[in-house]
Design an enzyme around this catalytic site. Structure first.
Site, PDB file in Angstrom:
ATOM      1  N   LYS A   1       0.839  -1.202   0.000  1.00  0.00           N
ATOM      2  CA  LYS A   1       0.000   0.000   0.000  1.00  0.00           C
ATOM      3  C   LYS A   1       0.880   1.260   0.000  1.00  0.00           C
ATOM      4  CE  LYS A   1      -3.830  -2.284   2.431  1.00  0.00           C
ATOM      5  NZ  LYS A   1      -4.738  -2.227   3.602  1.00  0.00           N
TER       6      LYS A   1
ATOM      7  N   TYR B   1     -12.396  -2.394  -3.232  1.00  0.00           N
ATOM      8  CA  TYR B   1     -12.959  -2.550  -1.883  1.00  0.00           C
ATOM      9  C   TYR B   1     -14.492  -2.489  -1.884  1.00  0.00           C
ATOM     10  CZ  TYR B   1      -8.387  -2.276   0.482  1.00  0.00           C
ATOM     11  OH  TYR B   1      -7.115  -2.524   0.946  1.00  0.00           O
TER      12      TYR B   1
ATOM     13  N   ASN C   1      -1.886  -0.144   7.424  1.00  0.00           N
ATOM     14  CA  ASN C   1      -1.390  -1.505   7.672  1.00  0.00           C
ATOM     15  C   ASN C   1      -0.562  -2.071   6.509  1.00  0.00           C
ATOM     16  OD1 ASN C   1      -3.455  -2.130   5.939  1.00  0.00           O
ATOM     17  ND2 ASN C   1      -4.629  -3.397   7.364  1.00  0.00           N
TER      18      ASN C   1
ATOM     19  N   HIS D   1      -1.813  -5.356   1.318  1.00  0.00           N
ATOM     20  CA  HIS D   1      -3.067  -6.051   1.028  1.00  0.00           C
ATOM     21  C   HIS D   1      -2.758  -7.474   0.567  1.00  0.00           C
ATOM     22  CE1 HIS D   1      -7.025  -7.008  -0.564  1.00  0.00           C
ATOM     23  NE2 HIS D   1      -6.372  -7.560  -1.576  1.00  0.00           N
TER      24      HIS D   1
ATOM     25  N   GLU E   1      -9.786 -10.057  -7.749  1.00  0.00           N
ATOM     26  CA  GLU E   1      -8.791  -8.991  -7.596  1.00  0.00           C
ATOM     27  C   GLU E   1      -7.723  -9.077  -8.682  1.00  0.00           C
ATOM     28  OE1 GLU E   1      -7.544  -9.438  -3.523  1.00  0.00           O
ATOM     29  OE2 GLU E   1      -9.458  -8.696  -2.751  1.00  0.00           O
TER      30      GLU E   1
END
Ligand code: DAT
Ligand code: MG
Length: 153
Positions: free
Chosen positions: A13, A53, A116, A119, A130
């Site tokens: 990310k 998402y 975080n 992914h 995805e």
């Protein structure tokens, strides 16, 4: 070889990229024995992140999540290996770094759920969706890693 291969979508990310953690994350998947089959460095649009998402669209953090995910570059990858969806999630740790064990990526490198750093697809079905959202078929590279016979019996 009896191994049944699976693929998963992994992305560093924007916070992981900015913090210089791409190499560390690639290293962990490489040293496990997984095979990189596609990769690209890009800045995703907010619209693209809303598609990625989509199942979280009713969550209060959805807008902020999509903004953060499109705020800077992402290192997007597809990795292949036996049982990789489940094992990849174990390597990531829990969604909230505060619940992630030391030794996992989120346990070792981040603090807050909203930052975080990585992914990873959570199910085989989502992995397929995805991968199709992020990569075109011609972006995959086909090759046989020389260690294949030493990883799988
Ligand atoms: P994961 O990324 O572990 O698959 P998820 O799919 O439930 O977790 O959520 C996607 C991302 O949304 C997650 O990596 C970080 C963010 N997120 C999840 N829960 C959150 C919360 N309670 N507050 C803020 N951000 C959250
Ligand atoms: Mg998820």
């Amino acid at each position: 070889m009896s191994a049944e291969m699976e693929r998963t979508f992994v992305a560093v990310k924007p916070d992981g990229v900015q913090r210089g953690l791409c190499g560390e994350i690639i290293k962990r998947f490489e040293q496990k024995g997984f095979r990189l089959v596609a990769a690209k460095f890009l800045q995703a649009s907010e619209d693209h992140m809303k598609k990625h998402y989509a199942d979280l669209k009713d969550k209060p953090f959805f807008a902020g999540l999509c903004k953060y995910m499109s705020s800077g570059p992402i290192f997007a990858m597809v990795w292949e290996g036996q049982n990789i969806v489940k094992m990849g999630r174990m390597m990531l740790g829990e969604t909230n770094p505060a619940d992630s064990k030391p030794g996992s990526i989120r346990g070792d490198f981040c603090i807050q759920v909203g930052r975080n750093i990585i992914h990873g697809s959570d199910t085989m079905e989502n992995a397929k969706l995805e991968i199709a959202l992020w990569f075109k078929p011609e972006e995959f590279v086909s090759y046989k890693p020389c260690a294949q016979e030493w990883l799988y019996e």
